[in-house]
Motif scaffolding. Structure first.
Motif, PDB file in Angstrom:
ATOM      1  N   LEU B  13      47.575  19.551   5.938  1.00  0.00           N
ATOM      2  CA  LEU B  13      46.606  19.506   4.839  1.00  0.00           C
ATOM      3  C   LEU B  13      45.945  20.866   4.626  1.00  0.00           C
ATOM      4  N   ASP B  14      45.570  21.504   5.723  1.00  0.00           N
ATOM      5  CA  ASP B  14      44.991  22.845   5.619  1.00  0.00           C
ATOM      6  C   ASP B  14      45.943  23.789   4.895  1.00  0.00           C
ATOM      7  N   ARG B  15      47.190  23.723   5.270  1.00  0.00           N
ATOM      8  CA  ARG B  15      48.175  24.608   4.647  1.00  0.00           C
ATOM      9  C   ARG B  15      48.279  24.369   3.152  1.00  0.00           C
ATOM     10  N   ARG B  16      48.231  23.106   2.781  1.00  0.00           N
ATOM     11  CA  ARG B  16      48.334  22.824   1.349  1.00  0.00           C
ATOM     12  C   ARG B  16      47.100  23.310   0.601  1.00  0.00           C
ATOM     13  N   ILE B  17      45.954  23.140   1.234  1.00  0.00           N
ATOM     14  CA  ILE B  17      44.720  23.625   0.604  1.00  0.00           C
ATOM     15  C   ILE B  17      44.772  25.133   0.422  1.00  0.00           C
ATOM     16  N   VAL B  18      45.132  25.831   1.485  1.00  0.00           N
ATOM     17  CA  VAL B  18      45.200  27.291   1.405  1.00  0.00           C
ATOM     18  C   VAL B  18      46.226  27.716   0.356  1.00  0.00           C
ATOM     19  N   GLY B  19      47.331  27.019   0.312  1.00  0.00           N
ATOM     20  CA  GLY B  19      48.368  27.359  -0.662  1.00  0.00           C
ATOM     21  C   GLY B  19      47.885  27.206  -2.089  1.00  0.00           C
ATOM     22  N   LEU B  20      47.229  26.092  -2.361  1.00  0.00           N
ATOM     23  CA  LEU B  20      46.745  25.852  -3.717  1.00  0.00           C
ATOM     24  C   LEU B  20      45.633  26.819  -4.092  1.00  0.00           C
ATOM     25  N   LEU B  21      44.750  27.086  -3.141  1.00  0.00           N
ATOM     26  CA  LEU B  21      43.656  28.004  -3.441  1.00  0.00           C
ATOM     27  C   LEU B  21      44.146  29.437  -3.589  1.00  0.00           C
ATOM     28  N   ALA B  22      45.160  29.795  -2.830  1.00  0.00           N
ATOM     29  CA  ALA B  22      45.703  31.150  -2.959  1.00  0.00           C
ATOM     30  C   ALA B  22      46.321  31.312  -4.346  1.00  0.00           C
ATOM     31  N   ALA B  23      46.982  30.256  -4.806  1.00  0.00           N
ATOM     32  CA  ALA B  23      47.615  30.316  -6.126  1.00  0.00           C
ATOM     33  C   ALA B  23      46.564  30.371  -7.224  1.00  0.00           C
ATOM     34  N   ASP B  24      45.443  29.711  -7.017  1.00  0.00           N
ATOM     35  CA  ASP B  24      44.357  29.752  -7.994  1.00  0.00           C
ATOM     36  C   ASP B  24      43.011  29.599  -7.300  1.00  0.00           C
ATOM     37  N   PRO B  25      42.407  30.731  -6.938  1.00  0.00           N
ATOM     38  CA  PRO B  25      41.147  30.709  -6.185  1.00  0.00           C
ATOM     39  C   PRO B  25      39.999  30.102  -6.987  1.00  0.00           C
ATOM     40  N   GLU B  26      40.195  29.934  -8.287  1.00  0.00           N
ATOM     41  CA  GLU B  26      39.103  29.412  -9.097  1.00  0.00           C
ATOM     42  C   GLU B  26      39.214  27.917  -9.351  1.00  0.00           C
ATOM     43  N   LEU B  27      40.157  27.285  -8.695  1.00  0.00           N
ATOM     44  CA  LEU B  27      40.250  25.829  -8.759  1.00  0.00           C
ATOM     45  C   LEU B  27      38.921  25.224  -8.328  1.00  0.00           C
ATOM     46  N   THR B  28      38.460  24.241  -9.071  1.00  0.00           N
ATOM     47  CA  THR B  28      37.244  23.555  -8.639  1.00  0.00           C
ATOM     48  C   THR B  28      37.603  22.628  -7.475  1.00  0.00           C
ATOM     49  N   ASN B  29      36.607  22.325  -6.702  1.00  0.00           N
ATOM     50  CA  ASN B  29      36.823  21.414  -5.587  1.00  0.00           C
ATOM     51  C   ASN B  29      37.324  20.063  -6.094  1.00  0.00           C
ATOM     52  N   LYS B  30      36.810  19.667  -7.222  1.00  0.00           N
ATOM     53  CA  LYS B  30      37.197  18.390  -7.800  1.00  0.00           C
ATOM     54  C   LYS B  30      38.690  18.363  -8.136  1.00  0.00           C
ATOM     55  N   ALA B  31      39.154  19.411  -8.794  1.00  0.00           N
ATOM     56  CA  ALA B  31      40.570  19.483  -9.163  1.00  0.00           C
ATOM     57  C   ALA B  31      41.453  19.569  -7.923  1.00  0.00           C
ATOM     58  N   LEU B  32      40.997  20.332  -6.962  1.00  0.00           N
ATOM     59  CA  LEU B  32      41.752  20.473  -5.721  1.00  0.00           C
ATOM     60  C   LEU B  32      41.899  19.116  -5.027  1.00  0.00           C
ATOM     61  N   ALA B  33      40.789  18.386  -4.958  1.00  0.00           N
ATOM     62  CA  ALA B  33      40.794  17.074  -4.317  1.00  0.00           C
ATOM     63  C   ALA B  33      41.775  16.133  -5.022  1.00  0.00           C
ATOM     64  N   ARG B  34      41.763  16.199  -6.329  1.00  0.00           N
ATOM     65  CA  ARG B  34      42.618  15.301  -7.083  1.00  0.00           C
ATOM     66  C   ARG B  34      44.094  15.604  -6.839  1.00  0.00           C
ATOM     67  N   ARG B  35      44.417  16.897  -6.785  1.00  0.00           N
ATOM     68  CA  ARG B  35      45.811  17.270  -6.545  1.00  0.00           C
ATOM     69  C   ARG B  35      46.292  16.848  -5.171  1.00  0.00           C
ATOM     70  N   LEU B  36      45.370  16.791  -4.240  1.00  0.00           N
ATOM     71  CA  LEU B  36      45.751  16.455  -2.873  1.00  0.00           C
ATOM     72  C   LEU B  36      45.596  14.966  -2.593  1.00  0.00           C
ATOM     73  N   GLY B  37      44.999  14.249  -3.539  1.00  0.00           N
ATOM     74  CA  GLY B  37      44.773  12.836  -3.322  1.00  0.00           C
ATOM     75  C   GLY B  37      43.681  12.564  -2.308  1.00  0.00           C
ATOM     76  N   LEU B  38      42.711  13.470  -2.273  1.00  0.00           N
ATOM     77  CA  LEU B  38      41.611  13.316  -1.318  1.00  0.00           C
ATOM     78  C   LEU B  38      40.325  12.980  -2.047  1.00  0.00           C
ATOM     79  N   ALA B  39      39.354  12.460  -1.296  1.00  0.00           N
ATOM     80  CA  ALA B  39      38.011  12.326  -1.842  1.00  0.00           C
ATOM     81  C   ALA B  39      37.421  13.721  -1.953  1.00  0.00           C
ATOM     82  N   GLU B  40      36.577  13.933  -2.958  1.00  0.00           N
ATOM     83  CA  GLU B  40      35.992  15.259  -3.151  1.00  0.00           C
ATOM     84  C   GLU B  40      35.226  15.727  -1.919  1.00  0.00           C
ATOM     85  N   SER B  41      34.528  14.816  -1.304  1.00  0.00           N
ATOM     86  CA  SER B  41      33.739  15.214  -0.137  1.00  0.00           C
ATOM     87  C   SER B  41      34.645  15.645   1.014  1.00  0.00           C
TER      88      SER B  41
END
Lengths: 165, 165
Positions: B13-41
């Motif tokens: 999961l960490d790797r996927r988060i880092v990968g997505l954020l590296a590709a777009d550091p301005e992703l909102t937490n909300k969008a990131l959570a949705r892409r990963l299927g996680l709760a925002e918190s």
DNA sequence: CTTGAAATTGAAGCAGG
DNA sequence: CCTGCTTCAATTTCAAG
């Protein structure tokens, strides 16, 4: 051909915005506006304009390469056999897409490229050079320099005066 | 003696988060959570943990150096006379604080530093070398390479699979 | 480690100076 | 080009599984 400038210059406010954002790209628009004594909407407007004009190109995530399994960094000097545009561009495009490559400098002079790479260990570094660089027939020679450390400089902006609040 | 790792590894999961954020550091937490299927918190928690562990060090603002009045970039190779820690460290510290310096590589071998600088024009480049580099008596010689272009590589992470929504 | 819901804070849109 | 106000969206916090 005359170089066409889309906008002559940044005004003083733009410079301050860029300076503050460069110092801390994660500043909220609200905090930025307050430091500058602007309304939030004005501040947001200016920042958006700076992005649209391309002055601010975007943000990059700074990662601990060692924590990601690539603790070894190197600067690889690449000298080509021939220098026609076709070969140079193909190699260039290939290099920037190669995993492990952080940045590529295309320079003037006898040496054509400097690659900044991050790899897992010495073996991976050797494999990188052999499998991704010298494999291109246009490459005449390479020279690998191990990087002890890399630091970011202050850049081209004067340090913004510290916040007073 | 067993090597003590502060944290063994990043999980998937960490790797996927880092990968997505590296590709777009301005992703909102909300969008990131949705892409990963996680709760925002949950997502916010993991991102914060990555920052606290230092895996994510921060973000950098990407600027158009030309628009800021520094259209000329160069890579300056610096070779020292002596190599004791005292001299090297003082020079290093001085260089990173010099206006116009984007980054400094401290490398192994006969050449000690590579400076990536951005300046206004050829005259400013000459002045930079004379007034900020060779002015240090420990510097034996420099070699300046004009940079035609600099591109960012893909880095050390595999490209994350594109969003499906 | 993860979650949802509540509470806080920030961003965006807009009509007017 | 700048502003305040309103509306909307995102982040943070927290008690609980």
């Amino acid at each position: 051909m005359k170089k066409r400038e889309q906008r002559p210059l940044l005004d003083e406010l733009d410079r301050r915005i860029v300076g503050l954002l460069a110092a801390d790209p994660e500043l909220t628009n609200k905090a930025l506006a307050r430091r500058l004594g602007l309304a939030e909407s004005t501040c947001a407007y200016r920042v958006r304009a700076l992005r649209e004009r391309g002055v601010v190109e975007g943000t990059t995530l700074r990662l601990d390469l060692a924590a990601l399994g690539h603790p070894l960094q190197a600067l690889i000097k690449v000298r080509l056999e021939r220098h026609n545009a076709e070969h140079v561009n193909r190699l260039y495009a290939s290099l920037v897409k190669t995993p492990g490559v952080i940045q590529v400098f295309h320079v003037a002079g006898a040496d054509d490229f400097y690659l900044h790479v991050a790899v897992a260990d010495a073996e991976a570094l050797r494999d990188f050079v052999l499998l991704h660089v010298t494999v291109h027939r246009v490459v005449r020679q390479t020279e690998t320099h191990l990087i002890f450390e890399r630091r970011e400089g202050v850049g081209v902006l004067p340090a913004p005066d510290p916040a007073t609040d």
